[in-house]
Design a protein around this motif. Structure first.
Motif, mmCIF file in Angstrom:
data_model
loop_
_atom_site.group_PDB
_atom_site.id
_atom_site.type_symbol
_atom_site.label_atom_id
_atom_site.label_comp_id
_atom_site.label_asym_id
_atom_site.label_seq_id
_atom_site.Cartn_x
_atom_site.Cartn_y
_atom_site.Cartn_z
ATOM 1 N N SER A 1 0.831 -1.210 0.000
ATOM 2 C CA SER A 1 0.000 0.000 0.000
ATOM 3 C C SER A 1 0.861 1.254 0.000
ATOM 4 C CB SER A 1 -0.937 0.001 1.204
ATOM 5 O OG SER A 1 -1.884 -1.031 1.087
ATOM 6 N N THR A 2 1.948 1.238 0.763
ATOM 7 C CA THR A 2 2.870 2.375 0.782
ATOM 8 C C THR A 2 3.509 2.562 -0.586
ATOM 9 O OG1 THR A 2 3.328 2.078 3.136
ATOM 10 C CG2 THR A 2 4.972 3.291 1.858
ATOM 11 N N MET B 1 -3.673 -4.949 -8.568
ATOM 12 C CA MET B 1 -3.870 -6.373 -8.868
ATOM 13 C C MET B 1 -3.167 -7.252 -7.841
ATOM 14 S SD MET B 1 -3.861 -6.710 -13.057
ATOM 15 C CE MET B 1 -2.109 -6.876 -13.073
ATOM 16 N N THR B 2 -1.947 -6.901 -7.484
ATOM 17 C CA THR B 2 -1.180 -7.684 -6.519
ATOM 18 C C THR B 2 -1.850 -7.667 -5.153
ATOM 19 O OG1 THR B 2 0.878 -7.240 -7.694
ATOM 20 C CG2 THR B 2 1.077 -7.910 -5.399
ATOM 21 N N ILE B 3 -2.293 -6.503 -4.720
ATOM 22 C CA ILE B 3 -2.959 -6.370 -3.425
ATOM 23 C C ILE B 3 -4.238 -7.208 -3.406
ATOM 24 C CG2 ILE B 3 -4.250 -4.741 -1.983
ATOM 25 C CD1 ILE B 3 -2.007 -2.658 -2.724
ATOM 26 N N ALA C 1 -7.104 -12.103 -1.528
ATOM 27 C CA ALA C 1 -7.967 -13.241 -1.865
ATOM 28 C C ALA C 1 -7.317 -14.596 -1.566
ATOM 29 C CB ALA C 1 -8.353 -13.173 -3.341
ATOM 30 N N LEU C 2 -6.019 -14.605 -1.306
ATOM 31 C CA LEU C 2 -5.314 -15.868 -1.086
ATOM 32 C C LEU C 2 -5.763 -16.516 0.215
ATOM 33 C CD1 LEU C 2 -2.876 -17.628 -2.172
ATOM 34 C CD2 LEU C 2 -1.518 -16.441 -0.453
ATOM 35 N N PRO C 3 -6.279 -17.745 0.149
ATOM 36 C CA PRO C 3 -6.644 -18.427 1.392
ATOM 37 C C PRO C 3 -5.379 -18.782 2.181
ATOM 38 C CG PRO C 3 -6.985 -19.880 -0.497
ATOM 39 C CD PRO C 3 -6.552 -18.546 -1.033
ATOM 40 N N LEU C 4 -5.423 -18.545 3.477
ATOM 41 C CA LEU C 4 -4.269 -18.846 4.331
ATOM 42 C C LEU C 4 -4.477 -20.243 4.929
ATOM 43 C CD1 LEU C 4 -3.732 -15.396 6.057
ATOM 44 C CD2 LEU C 4 -2.632 -16.324 4.011
ATOM 45 N N PRO D 1 2.103 -16.574 -4.678
ATOM 46 C CA PRO D 1 2.064 -16.375 -6.130
ATOM 47 C C PRO D 1 2.566 -15.003 -6.562
ATOM 48 C CG PRO D 1 -0.137 -16.161 -5.209
ATOM 49 C CD PRO D 1 0.768 -16.591 -4.086
ATOM 50 N N VAL D 2 2.706 -14.067 -5.633
ATOM 51 C CA VAL D 2 3.121 -12.689 -5.940
ATOM 52 C C VAL D 2 4.117 -12.204 -4.885
ATOM 53 C CG1 VAL D 2 0.997 -12.024 -7.127
ATOM 54 C CG2 VAL D 2 1.138 -11.778 -4.650
ATOM 55 N N CYS D 3 4.748 -11.085 -5.165
ATOM 56 C CA CYS D 3 5.573 -10.362 -4.186
ATOM 57 C C CYS D 3 6.926 -10.995 -3.885
ATOM 58 C CB CYS D 3 4.821 -10.138 -2.873
ATOM 59 S SG CYS D 3 3.261 -9.320 -3.055
ATOM 60 N N GLY D 4 7.496 -11.725 -4.797
ATOM 61 C CA GLY D 4 8.789 -12.337 -4.554
ATOM 62 C C GLY D 4 9.849 -11.327 -4.162
ATOM 63 N N GLY D 5 10.660 -11.693 -3.192
ATOM 64 C CA GLY D 5 11.782 -10.875 -2.768
ATOM 65 C C GLY D 5 11.530 -9.999 -1.562
ATOM 66 N N TYR D 6 10.283 -9.806 -1.184
ATOM 67 C CA TYR D 6 9.998 -8.987 -0.004
ATOM 68 C C TYR D 6 10.438 -9.738 1.249
ATOM 69 C CZ TYR D 6 7.244 -5.656 -2.689
ATOM 70 O OH TYR D 6 6.845 -4.693 -3.575
ATOM 71 N N LYS D 7 10.969 -8.976 2.202
ATOM 72 C CA LYS D 7 11.376 -9.546 3.481
ATOM 73 C C LYS D 7 10.423 -9.052 4.553
ATOM 74 C CE LYS D 7 16.193 -10.123 2.243
ATOM 75 N NZ LYS D 7 17.576 -9.784 2.568
#
Length: 148
Positions: free
Chosen positions: A16-17, A67-69, A74-77, A104-110
């Protein structure tokens, strides 16, 4: 082990930021592109045109963040156990101490003070983990020690 809902909340805050930063940049570039001083005085004066391209690119980034957000929300945990294969949503710990969240998204975030790295199926590690099981030794020599 890490709470997936807390990790998702942290990741959504980061996204979001970054979305807001892209939106602000798009607004600034749009303002520059449409400002009266950006009107081309000669065929070589391209300030307004360049700002318009920048505004368009930043607007596309905002749409990608949206789209990523939405996909992440929507991703079930799902909670995994030691009998499960690794699939999207799993948190996996490797023998070298690395903890990965397979998304499925956001690769590389720590996340979680750099203790959890988000990986995707397109990454080399993600390709090795997809469908693997606990105690399996990966091609790079690391072993899967836990799944949640």
């Amino acid at each position: 082990m890490h709470n997936k809902e807390q990790l998702r909340t942290e990741l959504l805050e980061i996204l979001s930021t970054q979305r807001q930063n892209a939106l602000d940049a798009a607004d600034t570039a749009h303002d520059l592109a449409t400002h009266e001083q950006s009107v081309a005085e000669t065929q070589y004066d391209t300030v307004g045109l360049e700002a318009a391209y920048l505004a368009h690119g930043q607007s596309q980034r905002v749409a990608e963040f949206d789209m990523t957000i939405n996909r992440l929300k929507a991703l079930p945990l799902i909670d995994f156990n030691e009998e499960d294969e690794i699939k999207l949503g799993a948190i996996v710990t490797l023998s070298d101490g690395m903890t990965c969240w397979f998304l499925p998204v956001c690769g590389g975030y720590k996340l979680a003070n750099d203790c959890v790295v988000v990986i995707t199926p397109r990454s080399p590690l993600g390709q090795m983990l997809d469908g693997a099981e606990i105690e399996e030794v990966l091609q790079d020599g690391r072993e899967i020690t836990s799944i949640a």
